[in-house]
Each structure stands twice: as C-alpha cells, then as structure tokens.
Design an enzyme around this catalytic site. Structure first.
Site, PDB file in Angstrom:
ATOM      1  N   HIS A  71     -26.028 -30.700  16.244  1.00 20.72           N
ATOM      2  CA  HIS A  71     -26.810 -29.513  15.872  1.00 20.72           C
ATOM      3  C   HIS A  71     -28.143 -29.941  15.728  1.00 20.72           C
ATOM      4  O   HIS A  71     -29.164 -29.249  16.220  1.00 20.72           O
ATOM      5  CB  HIS A  71     -26.220 -28.842  14.604  1.00 20.72           C
ATOM      6  CG  HIS A  71     -26.973 -27.523  14.402  1.00 20.72           C
ATOM      7  ND1 HIS A  71     -26.609 -26.341  14.790  1.00 20.72           N
ATOM      8  CD2 HIS A  71     -28.213 -27.309  13.698  1.00 20.72           C
ATOM      9  CE1 HIS A  71     -27.362 -25.532  14.257  1.00 20.72           C
ATOM     10  NE2 HIS A  71     -28.075 -25.982  13.728  1.00 20.72           N
ATOM     11  N   HIS A 134     -26.083 -18.636  16.520  1.00 22.67           N
ATOM     12  CA  HIS A 134     -25.154 -18.651  15.286  1.00 22.67           C
ATOM     13  C   HIS A 134     -23.841 -18.262  15.538  1.00 22.67           C
ATOM     14  O   HIS A 134     -23.296 -17.488  14.674  1.00 22.67           O
ATOM     15  CB  HIS A 134     -25.953 -17.817  14.281  1.00 22.67           C
ATOM     16  CG  HIS A 134     -26.189 -18.718  12.860  1.00 22.67           C
ATOM     17  ND1 HIS A 134     -25.914 -17.987  11.618  1.00 22.67           N
ATOM     18  CD2 HIS A 134     -26.847 -19.859  12.629  1.00 22.67           C
ATOM     19  CE1 HIS A 134     -26.490 -19.018  10.831  1.00 22.67           C
ATOM     20  NE2 HIS A 134     -26.815 -20.107  11.318  1.00 22.67           N
ATOM     21  N   GLN A 287     -23.659 -19.493   4.943  1.00 25.58           N
ATOM     22  CA  GLN A 287     -24.793 -19.302   3.958  1.00 25.58           C
ATOM     23  C   GLN A 287     -24.615 -17.768   3.526  1.00 25.58           C
ATOM     24  O   GLN A 287     -23.871 -16.882   4.110  1.00 25.58           O
ATOM     25  CB  GLN A 287     -25.894 -19.687   4.341  1.00 25.58           C
ATOM     26  CG  GLN A 287     -26.232 -21.081   4.809  1.00 25.58           C
ATOM     27  CD  GLN A 287     -25.877 -21.153   6.266  1.00 25.58           C
ATOM     28  OE1 GLN A 287     -25.364 -20.205   6.868  1.00 25.58           O
ATOM     29  NE2 GLN A 287     -26.227 -22.360   7.024  1.00 25.58           N
ATOM     30  N   ASP A 315     -39.140 -25.155   8.099  1.00 27.07           N
ATOM     31  CA  ASP A 315     -38.058 -24.231   7.505  1.00 27.07           C
ATOM     32  C   ASP A 315     -36.851 -25.234   7.220  1.00 27.07           C
ATOM     33  O   ASP A 315     -36.553 -26.409   7.582  1.00 27.07           O
ATOM     34  CB  ASP A 315     -37.562 -23.214   8.333  1.00 27.07           C
ATOM     35  CG  ASP A 315     -36.541 -23.870   9.462  1.00 27.07           C
ATOM     36  OD1 ASP A 315     -36.702 -24.571  10.219  1.00 27.07           O
ATOM     37  OD2 ASP A 315     -35.317 -23.119   9.404  1.00 27.07           O
ATOM     38  N   GLU A 359     -27.552 -25.933   2.817  1.00 27.90           N
ATOM     39  CA  GLU A 359     -28.228 -25.171   3.647  1.00 27.90           C
ATOM     40  C   GLU A 359     -28.418 -23.723   2.934  1.00 27.90           C
ATOM     41  O   GLU A 359     -28.506 -22.900   3.837  1.00 27.90           O
ATOM     42  CB  GLU A 359     -27.441 -25.100   5.273  1.00 27.90           C
ATOM     43  CG  GLU A 359     -27.337 -26.417   5.772  1.00 27.90           C
ATOM     44  CD  GLU A 359     -26.515 -26.429   7.049  1.00 27.90           C
ATOM     45  OE1 GLU A 359     -26.372 -25.467   7.807  1.00 27.90           O
ATOM     46  OE2 GLU A 359     -26.416 -27.590   7.642  1.00 27.90           O
ATOM     47  N   SER A 360     -28.539 -23.724   1.950  1.00 25.01           N
ATOM     48  CA  SER A 360     -28.876 -22.356   1.318  1.00 25.01           C
ATOM     49  C   SER A 360     -30.042 -21.695   2.104  1.00 25.01           C
ATOM     50  O   SER A 360     -31.158 -22.571   2.402  1.00 25.01           O
ATOM     51  CB  SER A 360     -29.298 -22.609  -0.244  1.00 25.01           C
ATOM     52  OG  SER A 360     -27.873 -22.920  -0.876  1.00 25.01           O
ATOM     53  N   GLN A 361     -30.073 -20.434   2.137  1.00 23.02           N
ATOM     54  CA  GLN A 361     -31.172 -19.819   2.868  1.00 23.02           C
ATOM     55  C   GLN A 361     -32.439 -19.587   2.237  1.00 23.02           C
ATOM     56  O   GLN A 361     -32.403 -19.792   0.802  1.00 23.02           O
ATOM     57  CB  GLN A 361     -30.309 -18.366   3.154  1.00 23.02           C
ATOM     58  CG  GLN A 361     -29.246 -18.337   4.346  1.00 23.02           C
ATOM     59  CD  GLN A 361     -29.827 -18.959   5.427  1.00 23.02           C
ATOM     60  OE1 GLN A 361     -30.598 -18.269   6.386  1.00 23.02           O
ATOM     61  NE2 GLN A 361     -29.092 -20.201   5.941  1.00 23.02           N
ATOM     62  N   GLY A 582     -35.939 -24.229  23.201  1.00 20.46           N
ATOM     63  CA  GLY A 582     -34.640 -23.855  23.641  1.00 20.46           C
ATOM     64  C   GLY A 582     -33.647 -24.211  22.530  1.00 20.46           C
ATOM     65  O   GLY A 582     -34.068 -24.978  21.700  1.00 20.46           O
TER      66      GLY A 582
END
Lengths: 790, 272
Positions: A71, A134, A287, A315, A359-361, A582
């Site tokens: 990923h 996702h 998440q 991010d 990976e909290s948003q 991409g």
C-alpha cells in the site's frame, strides 16, 4: 527462549531476538506482529540489525512493515516482472510514467511525486488531482470505509497545499439481487454494502461542503466479495504557495484529530486477501470518520498556506505518522526526531508502536520554521483544531523516536526507503471465449427498454441526489442534466471568480471487458474517459490511473496487469493525454475469487470558457443528429450480450490515431459553436445514447441505421444498435450549420442518422428501412429511471 | 448609506461551508462582505459594527443534536445581548439552509411574539427521509413586509436548488392552525414550494421536496427584517449556475437567487 523480550521501561516496549532467528521464525515474527512482510524482507531487517549488534524494537519493526507494505511502497509496480518475453523493470516506469515523460507537456507541474498530481490552470493557479481506492475497509465496514476513503483523498489534496473543490466517486458492487444463500461466510450482502458506501460518501463530502460532481456505479459478480470504492478529489492552489522547503530544525507539527486505536495496520490489511476472518482480525484497521474535524483542519491549513508559514505538508493516511514522518524527511533530505509522548491520544495505555502506526483520521503533518510557530498555533486555535509540536527535523538523515526520554527507534532513513526489490512472475493465459450465435430479434423495442433498465446503464439519480453536487456554487455542468436529470458525460466547474475558464472532470471504466482482455479493457477505459471529457468541450486532458486487481503474486493476475499497463502506455501516449497520478489496490481476492481486472481512468481537462460547454440533451425539433466515428461488430462484454446471457469475445478495440482525430474534430466543432448537443456512445451503444439524448431534451427522433458508418458487411440491426465500439459520438447540429459541421469532420467517419421532431417518440428504422423500434420517450425514460428509483 | 459602505457579516463556525459563495454574491453587488468566525466575535470583534448578518449553509458542529441547534445555543449564550441590539436597530438578518435552522433554533424565527426562549417551529428530517440535492420552484407569498423580496415581481416563480436532510418546516401539531393564521396575519410567509406553473405542491413530493407543512420554504419575522429559507439563493445567483442553462440560446447573466441579495442591499441603502 522467547522471541520477544520486554524491555525494562515503564511502558510497553518489546524487542525481538532477530539475530539468530531461523527463516521459519522470521516469518512467524512477521505474522505475529502483523507486519505483512515476506522472508526476503524479514532477512533484510535481520541483516540490518545484526550489523548494528542489537535487536529491533517493536516500534522499529512496525515502522519498517508499514513503509515497505504494498500500500505504501507499491512493490509490485516498482519491482521486476518476469514475463515470457523477458524481465520488465518497474511497470510504473516502463509504461505509466513513460507516457508523461515522453509527452513532457509544460502544463504538468508535478507528477507522481506528491500526494497528488498538479497541472497548470489559469491566473497563477494550478489544479491538483488524486484518486484513491478504499476497497478493503469498505468490504468490512461500508459506511466507515467509504467515508474515510473520501476523507483520505481530500487530505491528499490538502497535502499539496490545495483547497479541495470537488470530489468524484466510482463504485463497484455485486448484483443487488444476489442470492443470500450463495454468500460465503464473512461476505456481506451487496445491498448492505451499497447502502453503507453511498451513505458514507455522501456524509463526508456533504458535511465538508465539497461537491461530489462525477462518478459511476457498476455491478459485477466479481465485486460480491471485493467491493470497489474509488474516491477522488480535485483541488486548486496558487502556484506560488506550493511550499516544500523544510530544513533541519523545523518543527514537526501534528494537527487535527487525536490519535487512537482505530486504524491500526490498515495498510497491511489493504495488502492482503480478504478471508472470512477479516472481520474479526481487521475490524480495528477501519478508521472512524469525522468530516467536521477535517473541515476545520482545511480552513486552518489554507490560512497557513496563504500566509506562507509552513515549510512542508503531508497527510496522515496509510501508515499514519510512520509514513508521514519518514516520507517527508526523505523528500526534504533531512532526518527526524519525534517525541512520541507528545502525541495527543484518544485513550490511555497505547503502546508506542500503536501511536506511531495508528491511522486515525483527520490528521496532518506540517513542518514549520520555529519563527512561525506561534502564528501557526494561533491559526489552529482559532479554528478549534488541536496542533502539537511533536519533534524536529534534523541534519543527520536518521529517524529517531523517543518515548518519555527512552529511545525506541533509531534507523537510517535510507534503509527505510530501500526495501529488497520485489519480483513477480507473469504468465498470460489467453481466455477461450466464443462469440455467441443467436438469431436477430424481429423487433428491438423490448431489447432497448431492457438495456436501458439494466443496472449498469440505468439512472443513478437516487444515489446522485444524496450527494451535494452544487455546494461552493461553482458547478456549471452538473452530473444530472436539466429537468429530466439526464446523465451528463462530464462535470464542468468554474473554480475562479475572475476567469471563465472551466475544469472538466470525467471518468471511464469497463470491468466487463476486463474479463475478456485486460489490454482492451484498459484501452477502452482511457478512450471512454477522454471521450466523455471531449463530449462537453474538454481538452488538454490529464489522466489518473487506478488499478483494482487480484493477488499479483499469482502469475495470471500479474500478466493481466502487465497487459493493462502496456495498453496504458499505448493509448494514453497515442491520445496525448499524460498520466499525472495513480494508485493501485491489489490483493482484491475473497473466498469467491479475484476481482475482475478493473482500471478506472479519471480525466481532468479544461475548457477555455464555461459558457461554451455542451450538454447531452437535444435542444430543438428539426435539428439533425450525426453519428461520428466508425461502428464495428464489437459486442464482447457488451450490455446487450450480458442481457442475453453471453459474454462474447469481440471486445471493443481502440484505433488510436482515428480516436485522436475524432476527439480533436469534436472539440473544434464545439469551439465553432456548431454543436447543440453531444453525447458519447458507451454501455448499450447507439441505442442507449440516442434514447438518453432524446428523453432528456424531450424531443423525438427518427433514426436510420442504414446511414451508420460501419465495418463493411455489418448487416445485423441489433449489432449496429448495441455495439460498444469506442471513439464514437452523437452530435446535434442545426440544419443551417450542416456544412460547417461536415467541414470540421472532414477526417473522420460521420453521417446524418436522424432528425429531431416534436412528436415524443423514438423510431428506429433498420437497414432495410423496416421500423424495428417504436417507443415513446416516456416509456424510455421510465425504463431508465425505475431500476433504482429517482 | 451608499452601497459600497455596507458591511455584511457572514458568520461561520466549524462545519459552515457555504460562506465563500455567499460572500461572492454580495461582492458581485458591490457590497463588502466579511466571513467572520464566531470565535473572533467572542474574542472582541464587535457585531454591531456590521450592517447585516448572514448565517450561511453548512453542517455547523456536524448538526449533531438537531441541525443548527448547537450554533443557535452558542449565539444566544455568547452574543445574546449584541444580537438583540442588532435586531432592535432593524438591521437585516438572513439565514440560508443551516442558517435558517439556526434562526429557528435560536427563537428568532418565526418570533411570533418577538424572540422566543424556546423554538416555536422546527426543521425536521425530510419526508421522504434522506439528504436531497435538487432544483425546486418557489412562489412568493409575501405582501410586502419582508425586506428580502422587494425586488421580486409579484406572481414570479423562482428557481433555486435545495440541498439538505432536515428541511421539513413544522409547528407543534396542536398549534399548527393557530400559528399558520398568525403567519398570514402578520405577513410572515415568504416562500412556498410550487411547480413550474406556480401551483402549490400541496405536500406532494418531489414538488415539495421535504414534506414541509403548508409547503413552507421560507418565512420572515413579524417586522420582515429577519428571514430564513431552506433553498440556496447563492447557488442560483449567476446564469451559468442554473441546472439547464445549456438549453438557452444565450446564457442568462443572472439567476433568480440574485433578487434576494439585491432586495437586502436596496433596503440597507434606503434605510440607513
């Protein structure tokens, strides 16, 4: 002797005895810690720490695991592929990036480098675009998975200092009528997933006030076990505010939401197949979304940008802090020192490794020169957003992490970004499909209605209306056209108050062709995306590629991927449309098998004046309808065959030089104000395109199939009506502009195929002039609208 | 006062998201408009220095509890006194979508007996349920009290889009007929949903897109200076924003939404 030893510190920290571990033990560690690394990679880690004569901590192992995941690192696209014809060194460089490199347009400002691709726009502004997948989280928790998909891609846009101005979403589900009894354990019903995903997408975009302007929904049996969720975002930024000059001693500022246990190991999960156990094992990988937090975050970031107070930004998405810190440091040629205890947490008792990979948003990372820190903190405080200095960049190109004064990570950044090269094997098995043989039906009215009502063709109005497509007040061409809500080919935005220049957003995707040949599937997706853009007046088109594929470690899936990439080079180059960004989602496999090879192409074009935009609805009785582009007997993978229960073999091809000329000719005619309406021919072919144009504009038409330019010997009415050959358009032209239009079309196949009339009926005359379709516009409209309601 | 001297306060909080296009509408008319965070006013920026107040659309504080409820309570608690003075000075207050919800939750609308301590109406979840983004037709019902609709020709049917999940205007069942009568008596009814011919929706979906009682899309205060509506006039300000402008031979320069901003501006130039 245990593999893991707890360190004598007042918190949870383990080290792993890697030095003497056997191959078997190495794999055991990878599995037990959820690292998702293979033996070769584990050995590289073993070697690294043996040289340094110490054991890695759990934080170090997790950091490497995240950074090296498919990923985050895209091993498959960057690695070697062994094929029958030799070794391909990096699919990405050989096929995707090469298009842009060779075309080398001066308007591509930043490609494949950052969180998003950046192209020039107007008046000192640039446009940023990114599309994410996702799929895995949406399969487990549809609402949260889709919502955080949108949230994540919006942060990608913020991550290049751009203000998000539009979202796109393309979705793939299993048939909504799928039998419950056939569902394997652990796979959720398509209807449940469909509702959750749609609600999740609407929730995030609407709450943040970003219009969702373009998208598509496909249904395919192979999506039952592997839902497909593509979330895209487009942003705009002043070119002179694109700051990337972080230096040693700049402060690492973590901004946004708190860090929690939600979203642990999301990237590892995304790089594995789904099994019936995915739910219990990987629930924590999904998440939780909070769009309002991100709305506030956006405001603060844009102000920091406008005042030029930051030196870098990225991010926090897959891999959390681990990816964000490492990648930014690498890009800036710096090291980093992070004090993990400073990270604001949602709950007590989190181990340092959990804090680092969570990976909290709604979190982002800013680099801020010390002298600007006070101003930046004040900006965030005014927006009620938390901002916390958690460390600094350093000179030494080392990643050092401490927790309450104890050293927990010390690795060279260089090591982190040099994983062992992956090697995949590709072996092509040509499918052995046959063309079906069945008699031509006498009349085709029923078939036209049936194709219009098929799930892939039918109106998605009931979904689109739940997305705000108008907020920000810049949507000049909307996804639904006019009072009858016809399907627009593309969306047009007017993002700048003092410029008429428009941004044209469209997409193309043809999963059904992927079953027959991924090469022509990819070619068709590119043609469709560009065609949709062209139909409304878009030009200077940039492309984004998003692959959803099966397990690349299986040679047949890998070979399909190679073919699709080859087509990407061939056709994007031929159409002069560079790739700018991409993303791939691999390992889409479930107990029901692999996903059908699916390539989404998103096209971002421009139109010099939004007032020249052409919509797809017919405008006036008496006007002529032209077909532009040649029709071939290409019904492999078509909606018509699907309806008849066949797949077929003759998948639509792309004749690339003709395609390019056709697109250019259409744009030329639009610029000359000759085109009253234009619609591309795609799923369902001529039959669907002419119906949609007619019932959206509310004028009837007499259509003559004998005039359709087609391959010699093509004599079946149903084939002419339903063929899905690429690079074709229907164009409405006023009688008095006939000559002008035909002059514009000089170099392409075209013909008048009908004339609009007041009587609200569609009549299709076969090649022997017999009427083969006779139906009212209301019946067509109802067939198209009733499947999902409107 | 002169048009260019007018200062409009477009207030926002976390989750407000229609402020930029609302500001653009005022600026197109040559009026100064400033987007101001509630926090800035609490910290000392004086509300009374502005000539008009706008609550734009969005999802303030995530619209948890009820749409607009948290923002409304925040204003009443933190700015209650200044807001009272602002209203007493007959300065216009406009609430669009989420802003309308705020005005109702804050007791400023319908304000049958002046600002009320508890809401006298509600903007409940849509019927049929769900978020909806669609163009609607509005019929002007006001006989002249509302200062936001003075420039709209009588009998005109306006076209504007809505985009909300909670827009069903309603009164308490037992107060329904009494309150409706009072709305008529003091000329507080402003817009009702209708079809393109101007015939009332009569509750029928989708002409009435949210199930609003009596097809009510917008109302004003008894003195006509406070106005709230669910549809978004700022999204129908320019001609190219219309959902079918491509059907016109010539792109119209403006849409119907502009009339509301124009009326408000004219009131300010004449009154002050």
């Amino acid at each position: 002797m245990s593999l893991y030893v707890k360190r004598d510190v007042p918190f949870e920290l383990y080290e792993t005895r890697l030095a003497s571990a056997s191959n078997e033990k190495l794999l055991q560690v990878s599995k037990e810690l959820g690292l998702g690394l293979n033996l070769e990679e584990m050995k590289a880690i073993q070697k690294y720490f043996s040289v340094r004569k110490r054991n890695p901590t759990d934080v170090e192992l997790q950091t490497v695991g995240q950074t090296w995941s498919e990923h985050c690192y895209h091993k498959t696209f960057k690695g070697d592929v062994v094929t029958e014809k030799g070794i391909i060194k990096s699919l990405f460089k050989t096929y995707i990036a090469k298009v842009t490199k060779e075309l080398n347009p001066d308007w591509c400002l930043s490609v494949f480098e950052d969180n998003a691709g950046i192209i020039d726009f107007d008046k000192g502004f640039a446009v940023a675009a990114k599309v994410e997948t996702h799929n895995h989280p949406s399969a487990i928790e549809p609402f949260g998975g889709a919502a955080t998909g949108v949230g994540g891609v919006i942060r990608d846009i913020l991550g290049v200092w751009a203000e998000p101005i539009a979202c796109t979403d393309v979705l793939g589900f299993g048939p909504l009528t799928y039998e419950h009894d056939k569902l394997p354990v652990g796979v959720k019903h398509p209807k449940y997933i469909f509702r959750g995903v749609v609600a999740g997408i609407g929730c995030y975009g609407n709450n943040m006030g970003i219009p969702t302007v373009n998208g598509a929904i496909y249904f395919d049996e192979s999506y039952v076990g592997n839902v497909v969720v593509y979330c895209g975002c487009i942003g705009i930024l002043p070119k002179n505010k694109f700051l990337k000059n972080a230096k040693p001693s700049d402060i690492i500022l973590l901004v946004g939401g708190k860090t929690g246990r939600d979203g642990i190991h999301g990237v590892t999960f995304a790089s594995a197949e789904l099994t019936e156990k995915s739910e219990e094992i990987s629930r924590s990988a999904v998440q939780i979304a909070n769009p309002i937090e991100e709305e506030k975050l956006k405001r603060a970031i844009i102000e920091v940008r406008d005042r030029g107070l930051g030196s870098a930004i990225t991010d926090l998405g897959g891999g959390g802090l681990s990816s964000a810190v490492g990648e930014t440091a690498k890009r800036s040629g710096c090291g980093a020192h992070v004090e993990l205890e400073k990270v604001p947490l949602k709950h007590l008792g989190m181990a340092p490794w959990e804090i680092y990979v969570s990976e909290s948003q709604e979190r982002m990372l800013l680099l801020v020169p010390e002298k600007n820190l006070r101003d930046v903190l004040e900006i965030f405080a005014n927006e009620d957003v938390e901002a916390t200095p958690i460390g600094r960049f350093t000179k030494d190109e080392m990643l050092k992490i401490s927790y309450h004064g104890y050293k927990v990570v010390e690795i060279e950044i260089e090591f982190l970004f040099n994983p062992p090269k992956a090697q995949r094997t590709a072996k092509w098995k040509p499918p052995s499909y046959e063309e079906p043989s069945f008699p031509e039906p006498e009349g085709l009215t029923r078939d036209v209605l049936e194709v219009l009502s098929s799930p892939n063709v039918a109106s998605k109005e009931s979904v689109i209306r739940t997305y705000d497509h108008e907020v920000k007040g810049n949507t000049a061409l909307k996804p639904l056209q006019g009072r009858y809500a016809g399907p627009s080919d593309a969306a047009v935005l007017k993002p700048l108050a003092d410029s008429w220049k428009g941004l044209v957003i469209s997409c193309g995707m043809n999963p059904n062709y992927g079953r027959i040949d991924p090469y022509w599937m990819a070619a068709s997706s590119i043609d469709e995306a560009v065609r949709n853009n062209t139909a409304v007046g878009g030009r200077r088109i940039a492309l984004l590629d998003n692959f959803t594929w099966g397990n690349p470690e299986k040679p047949d899936r890998m070979s399909a991927l190679v073919r699709a990439c080859q087509a990407c080079y061939q056709f994007a180059k031929g159409l002069e449309t560079p790739f700018i960004s991409g993303k791939d989602s691999l390992y889409n496999e479930s107990p029901l098998g692999p996903v059908t090879p699916t390539l989404l192409i998103t096209a971002v074009g421009v139109i010099p004046d939004v007032r020249k935009t052409v919509s797809m609805d017919v405008k006036q009785a008496g006007n002529l309808i032209y077909i532009v582009g040649q029709t071939y007997p290409e019904l492999g993978g078509s909606e018509y065959y699907r309806m008849k229960g066949f797949l077929g073999k003759a998948v639509p091809k792309v004749r690339v030089s003709q395609a390019g000329i056709t697109m250019k000719s259409i744009v030329e005619a639009i610029d000359l104000d000759i085109v009253e309406a234009c619609h591309d021919l795609s799923d369902g072919g001529l039959a669907v395109a002419i119906s949609e144009m007619a019932f959206t504009g509310d004028y009837g038409i007499d259509l003559y199939l004998k005039s359709v330019p087609r391959l010699k010997g093509m004599q079946r009415n149903d084939f002419i009506l339903f063929s899905e050959s690429n690079s074709r358009f229907l164009v409405e032209v006023k009688e008095k502009r006939r000559r002008d239009f035909e002059a514009s079309m000089e170099h392409v196949a075209f013909s008048v195929v009908g004339r609009l009339k007041r009587e609200k009926r569609l009549l299709v005359h076969g090649i022997d002039d017999k009427t083969i379709v006779d139906v009212s516009l209301a019946e067509l409209r109802n067939a198209w609208k009733n499947t999902f309601g409107g | 006062m002169k048009k260019e001297d007018i200062k409009v306060c477009i207030m926002r909080v976390g989750g407000t998201n229609c402020d930029a296009e609302t500001k653009r509408a005022f600026e197109d008319l040559g009026v100064k408009a400033e987007v101001v965070h509630l926090n800035q006013i609490i910290k000392g920026k004086n509300l009374l220095n502005y000539d008009a107040l706008v609550f734009p659309g969005g999802f303030s504080f995530g619209d948890y509890v009820r749409a607009g409820a948290i923002w409304a309570k925040g204003i009443v608690a933190k700015l209650g006194r200044d807001l009272k003075k602002f209203v007493e000075q007959e300065k216009p207050v406009l609430g669009i979508c989420n802003g309308f919800q705020v005005l109702v939750e804050a007791g400023l609308l319908p304000g049958l007996d002046g600002t009320s301590k508890y809401p006298q109406a509600a903007l409940a979840t849509n019927e049929p349920i769900g978020y909806r983004c669609i163009w609607v037709h509005l019929k002007l019902e006001n006989s002249g009290r509302c200062i936001f609709t003075q420039k709209i020709p009588k009998e005109k049917v306006l076209r504007v889009p809505i985009a909300h999940a909670e827009g069903r205007f309603m009164f308490l069942k037992e107060k329904e007929s009494e309150y409706l009568q009072r709305l008529y008596d003091s000329d507080q009814l402003v817009f009702r949903y209708c079809n393109e011919k101007g015939e009332y929706a009569d509750g029928r979906y989708p002409v009435n897109p949210n199930g609003a009682f009596h097809d009510i899309a917008g109302i004003c205060s008894p003195d006509g200076k406070i106005f709230g509506l669910m549809p978004h006039p700022e999204r129908a300000y320019y001609g190219w924003q219309l959902h079918d402008w491509t059907r016109r031979t010539r792109v119209p320069e403006y849409g119907d939404g502009r009339l509301i901003f124009e009326s408000m501006t004219e009131y300010l130039t004449k009154k002050f």
